[in-house]
Scaffold this motif. Structure first.
Motif, PDB file in Angstrom:
ATOM      1  N   ASP A 194      40.505  23.773  36.912  1.00  5.27           N
ATOM      2  CA  ASP A 194      41.766  24.043  36.233  1.00  5.27           C
ATOM      3  C   ASP A 194      41.992  23.022  35.115  1.00  5.27           C
ATOM      4  O   ASP A 194      41.942  21.804  35.348  1.00  5.27           O
ATOM      5  CB  ASP A 194      42.940  23.965  37.219  1.00  5.27           C
ATOM      6  N   CYS A 195      42.229  23.508  33.908  1.00  5.57           N
ATOM      7  CA  CYS A 195      42.510  22.612  32.789  1.00  5.57           C
ATOM      8  C   CYS A 195      43.403  23.350  31.799  1.00  5.57           C
ATOM      9  O   CYS A 195      43.478  24.587  31.805  1.00  5.57           O
ATOM     10  CB  CYS A 195      41.232  22.117  32.125  1.00  5.57           C
ATOM     11  N   TYR A 196      44.084  22.563  30.948  1.00  4.37           N
ATOM     12  CA  TYR A 196      45.122  23.137  30.098  1.00  4.37           C
ATOM     13  C   TYR A 196      45.182  22.422  28.749  1.00  4.37           C
ATOM     14  O   TYR A 196      44.898  21.230  28.646  1.00  4.37           O
ATOM     15  CB  TYR A 196      46.503  23.009  30.773  1.00  4.37           C
ATOM     16  N   TRP A 197      45.544  23.189  27.728  1.00  2.97           N
ATOM     17  CA  TRP A 197      45.940  22.618  26.445  1.00  2.97           C
ATOM     18  C   TRP A 197      47.443  22.355  26.485  1.00  2.97           C
ATOM     19  O   TRP A 197      48.202  23.156  27.035  1.00  2.97           O
ATOM     20  CB  TRP A 197      45.653  23.594  25.290  1.00  2.97           C
ATOM     21  N   ILE A 198      47.869  21.235  25.883  1.00  2.00           N
ATOM     22  CA  ILE A 198      49.298  20.985  25.734  1.00  2.00           C
ATOM     23  C   ILE A 198      49.899  22.072  24.844  1.00  2.00           C
ATOM     24  O   ILE A 198      49.305  22.470  23.837  1.00  2.00           O
ATOM     25  CB  ILE A 198      49.546  19.588  25.114  1.00  2.00           C
ATOM     26  N   GLY A 199      51.070  22.557  25.213  1.00  4.55           N
ATOM     27  CA  GLY A 199      51.709  23.620  24.449  1.00  4.55           C
ATOM     28  C   GLY A 199      52.095  23.200  23.046  1.00  4.55           C
ATOM     29  O   GLY A 199      52.332  22.021  22.764  1.00  4.55           O
TER      30      GLY A 199
ATOM     31  N   ARG B 251      68.434  12.581   8.055  1.00  8.00           N
ATOM     32  CA  ARG B 251      68.366  12.143   9.446  1.00  8.00           C
ATOM     33  C   ARG B 251      67.319  13.000  10.152  1.00  8.00           C
ATOM     34  O   ARG B 251      66.903  14.050   9.646  1.00  8.00           O
ATOM     35  CB  ARG B 251      69.722  12.287  10.136  1.00  8.00           C
ATOM     36  N   LEU B 252      66.896  12.559  11.329  1.00  9.08           N
ATOM     37  CA  LEU B 252      65.961  13.346  12.116  1.00  9.08           C
ATOM     38  C   LEU B 252      66.655  14.575  12.685  1.00  9.08           C
ATOM     39  O   LEU B 252      67.767  14.486  13.214  1.00  9.08           O
ATOM     40  CB  LEU B 252      65.399  12.514  13.279  1.00  9.08           C
ATOM     41  N   GLY B 253      66.006  15.719  12.595  1.00 10.61           N
ATOM     42  CA  GLY B 253      66.482  16.908  13.275  1.00 10.61           C
ATOM     43  C   GLY B 253      65.924  16.954  14.694  1.00 10.61           C
ATOM     44  O   GLY B 253      65.382  15.961  15.199  1.00 10.61           O
ATOM     45  N   TYR B 254      66.032  18.099  15.338  1.00 11.82           N
ATOM     46  CA  TYR B 254      65.531  18.264  16.706  1.00 11.82           C
ATOM     47  C   TYR B 254      64.859  19.620  16.842  1.00 11.82           C
ATOM     48  O   TYR B 254      65.276  20.595  16.236  1.00 11.82           O
ATOM     49  CB  TYR B 254      66.674  18.155  17.729  1.00 11.82           C
ATOM     50  N   ARG B 255      63.824  19.656  17.665  1.00 11.27           N
ATOM     51  CA  ARG B 255      63.139  20.909  17.951  1.00 11.27           C
ATOM     52  C   ARG B 255      63.671  21.520  19.250  1.00 11.27           C
ATOM     53  O   ARG B 255      64.261  20.831  20.087  1.00 11.27           O
ATOM     54  CB  ARG B 255      61.630  20.684  18.086  1.00 11.27           C
ATOM     55  N   HIS B 256      63.407  22.814  19.423  1.00  5.33           N
ATOM     56  CA  HIS B 256      63.604  23.441  20.716  1.00  5.33           C
ATOM     57  C   HIS B 256      62.598  22.849  21.707  1.00  5.33           C
ATOM     58  O   HIS B 256      61.646  22.146  21.320  1.00  5.33           O
ATOM     59  CB  HIS B 256      63.389  24.957  20.618  1.00  5.33           C
ATOM     60  N   GLN B 257      62.767  23.165  22.976  1.00  4.76           N
ATOM     61  CA  GLN B 257      61.819  22.730  23.998  1.00  4.76           C
ATOM     62  C   GLN B 257      60.420  23.233  23.655  1.00  4.76           C
ATOM     63  O   GLN B 257      60.246  24.371  23.225  1.00  4.76           O
ATOM     64  CB  GLN B 257      62.251  23.276  25.358  1.00  4.76           C
ATOM     65  N   ALA B 258      59.416  22.370  23.839  1.00  9.25           N
ATOM     66  CA  ALA B 258      58.033  22.730  23.497  1.00  9.25           C
ATOM     67  C   ALA B 258      57.555  23.921  24.305  1.00  9.25           C
ATOM     68  O   ALA B 258      58.045  24.188  25.401  1.00  9.25           O
ATOM     69  CB  ALA B 258      57.112  21.538  23.727  1.00  9.25           C
ATOM     70  N   HIS B 259      56.580  24.626  23.754  1.00 12.79           N
ATOM     71  CA  HIS B 259      56.009  25.775  24.450  1.00 12.79           C
ATOM     72  C   HIS B 259      55.238  25.302  25.690  1.00 12.79           C
ATOM     73  O   HIS B 259      54.745  24.172  25.735  1.00 12.79           O
ATOM     74  CB  HIS B 259      55.079  26.542  23.517  1.00 12.79           C
ATOM     75  N   PRO B 260      55.109  26.163  26.702  1.00 11.43           N
ATOM     76  CA  PRO B 260      54.406  25.775  27.936  1.00 11.43           C
ATOM     77  C   PRO B 260      52.923  25.466  27.682  1.00 11.43           C
ATOM     78  O   PRO B 260      52.348  25.877  26.666  1.00 11.43           O
ATOM     79  CB  PRO B 260      54.541  27.021  28.825  1.00 11.43           C
ATOM     80  N   ALA B 261      52.339  24.724  28.620  1.00 10.07           N
ATOM     81  CA  ALA B 261      50.906  24.430  28.551  1.00 10.07           C
ATOM     82  C   ALA B 261      50.100  25.732  28.616  1.00 10.07           C
ATOM     83  O   ALA B 261      50.519  26.713  29.230  1.00 10.07           O
ATOM     84  CB  ALA B 261      50.506  23.496  29.685  1.00 10.07           C
ATOM     85  N   ILE B 262      48.929  25.706  27.979  1.00 10.90           N
ATOM     86  CA  ILE B 262      48.102  26.907  27.868  1.00 10.90           C
ATOM     87  C   ILE B 262      46.835  26.722  28.699  1.00 10.90           C
ATOM     88  O   ILE B 262      46.082  25.756  28.494  1.00 10.90           O
ATOM     89  CB  ILE B 262      47.716  27.157  26.401  1.00 10.90           C
TER      90      ILE B 262
END
Length: 256
Positions: free
Chosen positions: A202-207, A182-193
């Motif tokens: 202002d610009c950012y990479w997705i975490g 079955r599919l597992g789950y990840r923790h909440q993604a890291h913040p944008a960088i």
């Protein structure tokens, strides 16, 4: 291995890493020994495109080499065009991948690789999404898919179900086996960088993706971490059926 070309089994291959990505080119080299293969893939990396369709402009399929087309759109666009007879349409099954990296747990919500397979299943074709949990041993994943396809005639799945396959990044001989998961789950993604822009905008990479939160023994995370190929049946019904009764009670209580 049985020569399936004599049985005229025709495969559509697509991905989200682009037509010239090592994963899909390794896959076609393996499968074309046995099957009649056509590639229809994005003209560039469209990782994370999910199920998006291009609806604001026309799309242009371009023949790059024999039975290999690039499309200036998303993975879902590619499969949609190929199966709607813009590019042939007469395919028996669709294989999406080999993705450069895992599509485990929550990843399937964002994955263009899984989305391409999902579009195929929506349009009535059996579909597999295959990912290598790494970027080295693509030939291992290609051999796994060839093996599964040779026995695919014995498998019957419910409508709208596709198989999400993740392969450990090891030589083929080091695989421990195959597990249905079955599919597992990840923790909440890291913040944008924050990123540097030459004009000071202002610009950012997705975490980055987080580590697994649910990697129990029956999950895809656990299988690949222990050297097994993970096969997870997935479908598009995102309804939380277990919540329907409680939600109905809540709505009825709100009624005047």
């Amino acid at each position: 291995m049985t020569d399936h070309k004599k049985n005229t089994m025709r495969l559509l291959l697509s991905n989200d890493d682009g037509l010239d990505a090592l994963g899909i080119q390794t896959l076609v080299q393996q499968l074309q020994q046995t099957f009649d293969c056509t590639l229809v893939a994005p003209d560039r990396d469209r990782s994370g495109a999910s199920n998006s369709l291009t609806l604001t402009r026309p799309l242009r399929p371009t023949l790059v080499r024999e039975q290999q087309y690039k499309v200036d759109g998303t993975p879902t666009d590619c499969v949609n065009l190929a199966l709607s007879e813009v590019i042939d349409g007469k395919f028996d099954a669709v294989i999406s991948g080999i993705n450069h990296g895992p599509n485990l747990g929550d990843d399937v919500l964002y994955s263009g690789t899984v989305a391409a397979a999902m579009e195929a299943r929506h349009l009535g074709r059996p579909a597999l999404a295959v990912s290598l949990v790494g970027k080295r041993h693509f030939e291992t994943a290609a051999q796994v898919i060839a093996q599964l396809l040779c026995d695919s005639h014995t498998l019957a799945l419910p409508p709208k179900v596709l198989l999400n396959i993740n392969v450990p990044d090891v030589p083929y001989g080091e695989l421990k086996g195959i597990k249905v998961t079955r599919l597992g789950y990840r923790h909440q993604a890291h913040p944008a960088i924050p990123a540097n822009h030459p004009k000071g905008i202002d610009c950012y990479w997705i975490g980055a993706l987080a580590e697994p939160n649910d990697a129990a023994e029956d999950t895809d995370f656990h299988a690949v971490a222990n050297g097994y190929v993970s096969i997870t049946p997935i479908h598009t019904d995102m309804t939380c059926h277990s919540a329907l009764h409680q939600l109905n009670q809540w709505v009825n209580d709100l009624a005047p």
